[in-house]
Write a protein that holds these residues in place. Structure first.
Motif, PDB file in Angstrom:
ATOM      1  N   LEU A 153       0.840  -1.190   0.000  1.00 60.64           N
ATOM      2  CA  LEU A 153       0.000   0.000   0.000  1.00 60.64           C
ATOM      3  C   LEU A 153       0.877   1.242   0.000  1.00 60.64           C
ATOM      4  N   SER A 154       0.401   2.289  -0.660  1.00 60.73           N
ATOM      5  CA  SER A 154       1.130   3.561  -0.637  1.00 60.73           C
ATOM      6  C   SER A 154       0.990   4.212   0.729  1.00 60.73           C
ATOM      7  N   ASP A 155       1.837   5.198   0.996  1.00 59.00           N
ATOM      8  CA  ASP A 155       1.758   5.912   2.276  1.00 59.00           C
ATOM      9  C   ASP A 155       0.389   6.559   2.447  1.00 59.00           C
ATOM     10  N   LYS A 156      -0.155   7.119   1.372  1.00 55.64           N
ATOM     11  CA  LYS A 156      -1.459   7.775   1.458  1.00 55.64           C
ATOM     12  C   LYS A 156      -2.572   6.767   1.694  1.00 55.64           C
ATOM     13  N   GLU A 157      -2.485   5.600   1.058  1.00 53.23           N
ATOM     14  CA  GLU A 157      -3.491   4.566   1.285  1.00 53.23           C
ATOM     15  C   GLU A 157      -3.457   4.098   2.739  1.00 53.23           C
ATOM     16  N   ARG A 158      -2.246   3.895   3.257  1.00 52.80           N
ATOM     17  CA  ARG A 158      -2.131   3.464   4.655  1.00 52.80           C
ATOM     18  C   ARG A 158      -2.669   4.535   5.591  1.00 52.80           C
ATOM     19  N   GLU A 159      -2.322   5.805   5.335  1.00 53.26           N
ATOM     20  CA  GLU A 159      -2.806   6.890   6.199  1.00 53.26           C
ATOM     21  C   GLU A 159      -4.323   6.973   6.174  1.00 53.26           C
ATOM     22  N   ALA A 160      -4.913   6.847   4.989  1.00 53.09           N
ATOM     23  CA  ALA A 160      -6.378   6.909   4.876  1.00 53.09           C
ATOM     24  C   ALA A 160      -7.027   5.755   5.633  1.00 53.09           C
ATOM     25  N   LEU A 161      -6.456   4.553   5.489  1.00 56.74           N
ATOM     26  CA  LEU A 161      -7.007   3.405   6.207  1.00 56.74           C
ATOM     27  C   LEU A 161      -6.913   3.603   7.710  1.00 56.74           C
ATOM     28  N   LEU A 162      -5.745   4.033   8.182  1.00 61.21           N
ATOM     29  CA  LEU A 162      -5.557   4.200   9.621  1.00 61.21           C
ATOM     30  C   LEU A 162      -6.561   5.200  10.184  1.00 61.21           C
ATOM     31  N   LEU A 163      -6.711   6.340   9.530  1.00 59.52           N
ATOM     32  CA  LEU A 163      -7.653   7.349  10.025  1.00 59.52           C
ATOM     33  C   LEU A 163      -9.089   6.850   9.939  1.00 59.52           C
ATOM     34  N   TRP A 164      -9.401   6.096   8.900  1.00 56.68           N
ATOM     35  CA  TRP A 164     -10.757   5.551   8.754  1.00 56.68           C
ATOM     36  C   TRP A 164     -11.041   4.556   9.871  1.00 56.68           C
ATOM     37  N   PHE A 165     -10.052   3.702  10.205  1.00 53.62           N
ATOM     38  CA  PHE A 165     -10.242   2.753  11.291  1.00 53.62           C
ATOM     39  C   PHE A 165     -10.366   3.472  12.637  1.00 53.62           C
ATOM     40  N   GLN A 166      -9.642   4.575  12.798  1.00 48.89           N
ATOM     41  CA  GLN A 166      -9.674   5.287  14.077  1.00 48.89           C
ATOM     42  C   GLN A 166     -10.932   6.124  14.234  1.00 48.89           C
ATOM     43  N   SER A 167     -11.494   6.566  13.137  1.00 47.67           N
ATOM     44  CA  SER A 167     -12.685   7.407  13.214  1.00 47.67           C
ATOM     45  C   SER A 167     -13.872   6.620  12.701  1.00 47.67           C
ATOM     46  N   MET A 168     -14.870   7.333  12.190  1.00 48.74           N
ATOM     47  CA  MET A 168     -16.028   6.592  11.716  1.00 48.74           C
ATOM     48  C   MET A 168     -16.398   6.894  10.277  1.00 48.74           C
ATOM     49  N   SER A 169     -16.117   8.101   9.805  1.00 52.53           N
ATOM     50  CA  SER A 169     -16.606   8.482   8.482  1.00 52.53           C
ATOM     51  C   SER A 169     -15.457   8.855   7.555  1.00 52.53           C
ATOM     52  N   LYS A 170     -15.674   8.621   6.274  1.00 54.55           N
ATOM     53  CA  LYS A 170     -14.689   9.043   5.286  1.00 54.55           C
ATOM     54  C   LYS A 170     -14.606  10.569   5.207  1.00 54.55           C
ATOM     55  N   ALA A 171     -15.709  11.236   5.558  1.00 51.33           N
ATOM     56  CA  ALA A 171     -15.689  12.701   5.561  1.00 51.33           C
ATOM     57  C   ALA A 171     -14.702  13.232   6.594  1.00 51.33           C
ATOM     58  N   SER A 172     -14.664  12.608   7.775  1.00 48.25           N
ATOM     59  CA  SER A 172     -13.733  13.066   8.802  1.00 48.25           C
ATOM     60  C   SER A 172     -12.292  12.791   8.381  1.00 48.25           C
ATOM     61  N   VAL A 173     -12.069  11.668   7.678  1.00 41.53           N
ATOM     62  CA  VAL A 173     -10.724  11.376   7.162  1.00 41.53           C
ATOM     63  C   VAL A 173     -10.320  12.432   6.146  1.00 41.53           C
ATOM     64  N   ALA A 174     -11.246  12.801   5.281  1.00 41.17           N
ATOM     65  CA  ALA A 174     -10.953  13.814   4.267  1.00 41.17           C
ATOM     66  C   ALA A 174     -10.539  15.137   4.910  1.00 41.17           C
ATOM     67  N   ARG A 175     -11.237  15.525   5.983  1.00 43.27           N
ATOM     68  CA  ARG A 175     -10.875  16.767   6.664  1.00 43.27           C
ATOM     69  C   ARG A 175      -9.471  16.690   7.237  1.00 43.27           C
ATOM     70  N   ARG A 176      -9.122  15.567   7.832  1.00 43.25           N
ATOM     71  CA  ARG A 176      -7.803  15.424   8.450  1.00 43.25           C
ATOM     72  C   ARG A 176      -6.687  15.421   7.414  1.00 43.25           C
ATOM     73  N   MET A 177      -6.941  14.771   6.271  1.00 46.81           N
ATOM     74  CA  MET A 177      -5.912  14.667   5.245  1.00 46.81           C
ATOM     75  C   MET A 177      -5.923  15.852   4.277  1.00 46.81           C
ATOM     76  N   ARG A 178      -6.926  16.717   4.403  1.00 45.11           N
ATOM     77  CA  ARG A 178      -7.073  17.879   3.530  1.00 45.11           C
ATOM     78  C   ARG A 178      -7.222  17.455   2.060  1.00 45.11           C
ATOM     79  N   ILE A 179      -8.055  16.451   1.860  1.00 44.71           N
ATOM     80  CA  ILE A 179      -8.362  15.969   0.522  1.00 44.71           C
ATOM     81  C   ILE A 179      -9.872  15.786   0.438  1.00 44.71           C
ATOM     82  N   SER A 180     -10.358  15.404  -0.751  1.00 41.58           N
ATOM     83  CA  SER A 180     -11.804  15.221  -0.898  1.00 41.58           C
ATOM     84  C   SER A 180     -12.227  13.862  -0.360  1.00 41.58           C
ATOM     85  N   GLU A 181     -13.503  13.765  -0.009  1.00 39.21           N
ATOM     86  CA  GLU A 181     -14.044  12.495   0.445  1.00 39.21           C
ATOM     87  C   GLU A 181     -13.952  11.447  -0.665  1.00 39.21           C
TER      88      GLU A 181
END
Length: 237
Positions: A153-181
């Motif tokens: 997995l790329s660094d970005k894929e791993r980061e997205a997965l980790l934040l998704w597992f730690q939180s609940m929504s893809k929207a919250s992950v998008a806010r943290r990573m400063r990218i789109s949902e």
């Protein structure tokens, strides 16, 4: 600061739990454990999943003994999961192969029967909010999995997965990573595709978490076993 997702669920009404087990002493014990948590309500119990869910069709979480009447219930687990049920497997069968097979069949979590009230309550609350929870026995099974096919997995894929597992929504992950949902969804989907190509499909969030921990991409302690560090993210409808 946003509210805790589990608290948000319980603010509306108690989480309804259906217990399916063919040992009355286990049912009574688990009922007593869950009764100690006001956010939970046992709405039905019994030794037949179909009968229990006819009695409580709107149960939020099904706590399912994996062995019923002398037979493993993996097929029933898969059927309930395919129907959209949040199933927490609660079993004395804690060999890694069985635990991982339960996640592959769609269980949102696996709880060993020797794990106590705290883990039982926390697992059910997490399941009700679609939040991963890694009790000790499950963490051991994930880390100890010997299967060799490990996609990269790329660094970005791993980061997205980790934040998704730690939180609940893809929207919250998008806010943290400063990218789109949409981009977050792409990262998660890419990870799933890579695991499918490796012969280790991960259709559910719990299964994908298991894969990532198995391969050392994410450590169990990064997710947490009682409270996620992202407990201030709101759930999405």
């Amino acid at each position: 600061m946003d509210a805790d997702p589990v608290a948000a669920v319980s603010a509306r009404r108690p989480v309804g739990v259906a217990i399916v087990d063919d040992h009355p002493v286990v049912v009574d014990g688990v009922r007593a454990w869950l009764a100690s948590e006001p956010r939970l309500e046992v709405v039905a119990t019994g030794d037949d999943p179909d009968e229990v869910l006819r009695e409580a069709p709107h149960a939020d979480v099904v706590l399912l003994d994996l062995r019923l009447h002398g037979r493993m219930a993996l097929d029933k687990l898969a059927e309930l999961s395919a129907a959209g049920r949040r199933v927490v497997v609660y079993s004395e069968h804690t060999d890694p192969a069985t635990m991982l097979a339960a996640l592959d069949a769609g269980a949102v979590a696996f709880l060993a029967k020797h794990e106590g009230r705290e883990h039982c309550v926390a697992t059910v609350l997490a399941a009700a909010s679609d939040r991963p929870y890694v009790p000790p026995a499950l963490a051991g099974a994930m880390v100890g999995d010997p299967r060799p096919d490990r996609p990269v997995l790329s660094d970005k894929e791993r980061e997205a997965l980790l934040l998704w597992f730690q939180s609940m929504s893809k929207a919250s992950v998008a806010r943290r990573m400063r990218i789109s949902e949409h981009t977050v969804k792409q990262y998660v989907d890419r990870a799933r595709i890579k695991y499918t190509r490796a012969g280790r499909p991960a259709a559910t969030k719990a299964a994908l978490l298991a894969r990532a921990i198995e391969d050392g991409l994410i450590r169990p302690e990064e997710i947490g076993t009682y409270r996620s560090q992202a407990s201030n993210d709101r759930p999405t409808p």
